[in-house]
Design a protein around this motif. Structure first.
Motif, PDB file in Angstrom:
ATOM      1  N   GLN A  69     -22.127   7.629 103.486  1.00 58.13           N
ATOM      2  CA  GLN A  69     -21.271   6.993 104.484  1.00 58.13           C
ATOM      3  C   GLN A  69     -20.907   7.972 105.594  1.00 58.13           C
ATOM      4  O   GLN A  69     -20.694   7.566 106.742  1.00 58.13           O
ATOM      5  CB  GLN A  69     -20.004   6.470 103.807  1.00 58.13           C
ATOM      6  N   TYR A  81     -23.527  -2.937 105.092  1.00 52.57           N
ATOM      7  CA  TYR A  81     -23.305  -2.254 103.820  1.00 52.57           C
ATOM      8  C   TYR A  81     -23.646  -3.223 102.682  1.00 52.57           C
ATOM      9  O   TYR A  81     -23.028  -4.277 102.551  1.00 52.57           O
ATOM     10  CB  TYR A  81     -21.859  -1.802 103.688  1.00 52.57           C
ATOM     11  N   ASP A  84     -22.278   0.243  97.141  1.00 48.04           N
ATOM     12  CA  ASP A  84     -22.013   1.645  96.819  1.00 48.04           C
ATOM     13  C   ASP A  84     -22.869   2.025  95.620  1.00 48.04           C
ATOM     14  O   ASP A  84     -23.008   1.235  94.680  1.00 48.04           O
ATOM     15  CB  ASP A  84     -20.541   1.850  96.443  1.00 48.04           C
ATOM     16  N   SER A 182     -16.682  10.273 101.547  1.00 51.47           N
ATOM     17  CA  SER A 182     -17.977   9.614 101.672  1.00 51.47           C
ATOM     18  C   SER A 182     -18.501   9.162 100.325  1.00 51.47           C
ATOM     19  O   SER A 182     -18.274   9.814  99.297  1.00 51.47           O
ATOM     20  CB  SER A 182     -18.988  10.572 102.318  1.00 51.47           C
ATOM     21  N   THR A 183     -19.200   8.040 100.335  1.00 53.43           N
ATOM     22  CA  THR A 183     -19.900   7.535  99.160  1.00 53.43           C
ATOM     23  C   THR A 183     -21.369   7.335  99.519  1.00 53.43           C
ATOM     24  O   THR A 183     -21.728   7.274 100.694  1.00 53.43           O
ATOM     25  CB  THR A 183     -19.319   6.187  98.699  1.00 53.43           C
ATOM     26  N   THR A 184     -22.224   7.254  98.507  1.00 58.17           N
ATOM     27  CA  THR A 184     -23.633   6.939  98.734  1.00 58.17           C
ATOM     28  C   THR A 184     -23.777   5.435  98.916  1.00 58.17           C
ATOM     29  O   THR A 184     -23.268   4.661  98.103  1.00 58.17           O
ATOM     30  CB  THR A 184     -24.495   7.406  97.547  1.00 58.17           C
ATOM     31  N   GLU A 185     -24.444   5.029  99.976  1.00 60.95           N
ATOM     32  CA  GLU A 185     -24.516   3.613 100.338  1.00 60.95           C
ATOM     33  C   GLU A 185     -25.959   3.122 100.426  1.00 60.95           C
ATOM     34  O   GLU A 185     -26.849   3.846 100.881  1.00 60.95           O
ATOM     35  CB  GLU A 185     -23.846   3.376 101.697  1.00 60.95           C
ATOM     36  N   ILE A 187     -27.847   0.554 102.569  1.00 59.03           N
ATOM     37  CA  ILE A 187     -27.565  -0.137 103.826  1.00 59.03           C
ATOM     38  C   ILE A 187     -28.805  -0.872 104.336  1.00 59.03           C
ATOM     39  O   ILE A 187     -29.931  -0.603 103.913  1.00 59.03           O
ATOM     40  CB  ILE A 187     -27.076   0.844 104.910  1.00 59.03           C
TER      41      ILE A 187
END
Length: 290
Positions: A69, A81, A84, A182-185, A187
């Protein structure tokens, strides 16, 4: 039709490929090629740096991709998005970009960085943070080794990514404030998301990825128990939902099956034996789909 999927190259690459494998996809990366092979004819994977991923997704070069993110914010990308993704159960949901200075620095707050020099890879987000706090400072892009730059006095502060803070402490740095989390997304771009086939394919991939992540460090347990001891066994078990209980052909006996954290099994099995459980089987899980 194919789904163009961006896989992050670099620090997230190995973890991402492992999650795909647990989800049932075999991904092969050969040498310096940026075009891995995947055993799904409907997916076309491409390796790209996480820092660039959101730009190429937004520009429709890719239909979808996996990135942080933080880089979506840095690129100011307008993307959809989807989900997550937390690759390991031990990992926190979020990582932080923090403003850090040497332990002996006179800087106590972001206000003290007025007119100072800051090094970071996350330039735009850092500038936005300073502007929000009405601080004017020189923010320069750093290719890496930012801790060394501040420790040697090349810059006054750094904005660095951290999860536990151990690396910062090892370099004798002190956190002043958190710039962003931040998180891993997973997308996608709007055009791909509005395409019924691509949207369904993305949702299927995400479902399997999340199922594989959910199953990480979880195991299944099966056992047989005499009905008079059943409540003792149930009192020891914790699971996603109530354990499955099935009658056995042998009168007054039941089979119990549950899903449990792998970390507690070594202490749990002896306790189950003590209350009468028999034929205990522990087995690994690939995916848990809710």
């Amino acid at each position: 039709m194919k789904l163009k999927l961006g896989i992050p190259k670099g620090s997230l690459q190995e973890a991402t490929i492992k999650v795909f494998e647990r989800a049932g996809f075999r991904v092969y990366v050969s040498g310096r090629s940026y075009f891995p092979h995947i055993d799904d004819a409907e997916i076309e994977p491409i390796l790209l740096r996480a820092q660039e991923m959101s730009k190429y997704v937004e520009q429709e070069v890719l239909d979808c991709g996996i990135t942080g993110q933080d880089w979506i914010l840095e690129n100011n990308s307008k993307v959809v998005y989807i989900a997550d993704l937390v690759y390991a159960k031990q990992s926190s949901m979020k990582v932080r970009w923090v403003l850090a200075v040497p332990e002996d620095s006179a800087v106590k707050s972001v206000k003290d960085l007025q007119g100072k020099r800051i090094a970071t890879e996350l330039v735009q987000v850092t500038k936005d943070y300073l502007k929000k706090n009405k601080v004017k400072a020189d923010v320069e892009f750093s290719w890496g080794a930012t801790e060394a730059k501040v420790a040697s006095g090349v810059v006054d502060a750094v904005v660095e990514l951290t999860e536990t803070g151990s690396s910062l402490r090892a370099h004798k740095l002190r956190v002043v404030s958190t710039i962003c989390e931040s998180t891993t997304e997973f997308i996608a771009n709007k055009k791909a998301y509005q395409n019924p086939w691509k949207r369904k394919k993305m949702e299927q991939v995400v479902m399997l990825l999340k199922g594989a992540i959910e199953a990480d460090h979880m195991v299944g347990l099966k056992m047989n128990i005499e009905n008079r001891n059943l409540n003792k066994v149930l009192g020891l078990l914790t699971s996603l939902k109530n354990p499955t209980i099935s009658p056995l052909s042998q009168r007054n006996w039941s089979a119990v099956e549950t899903i449990i954290d792998e970390g507690v099994v070594r202490n749990l099995i002896p306790s189950l034996k003590e209350v009468g459980a028999q034929g205990i089987i522990e087995y690994p899980l690939n995916k848990i789909i809710h």
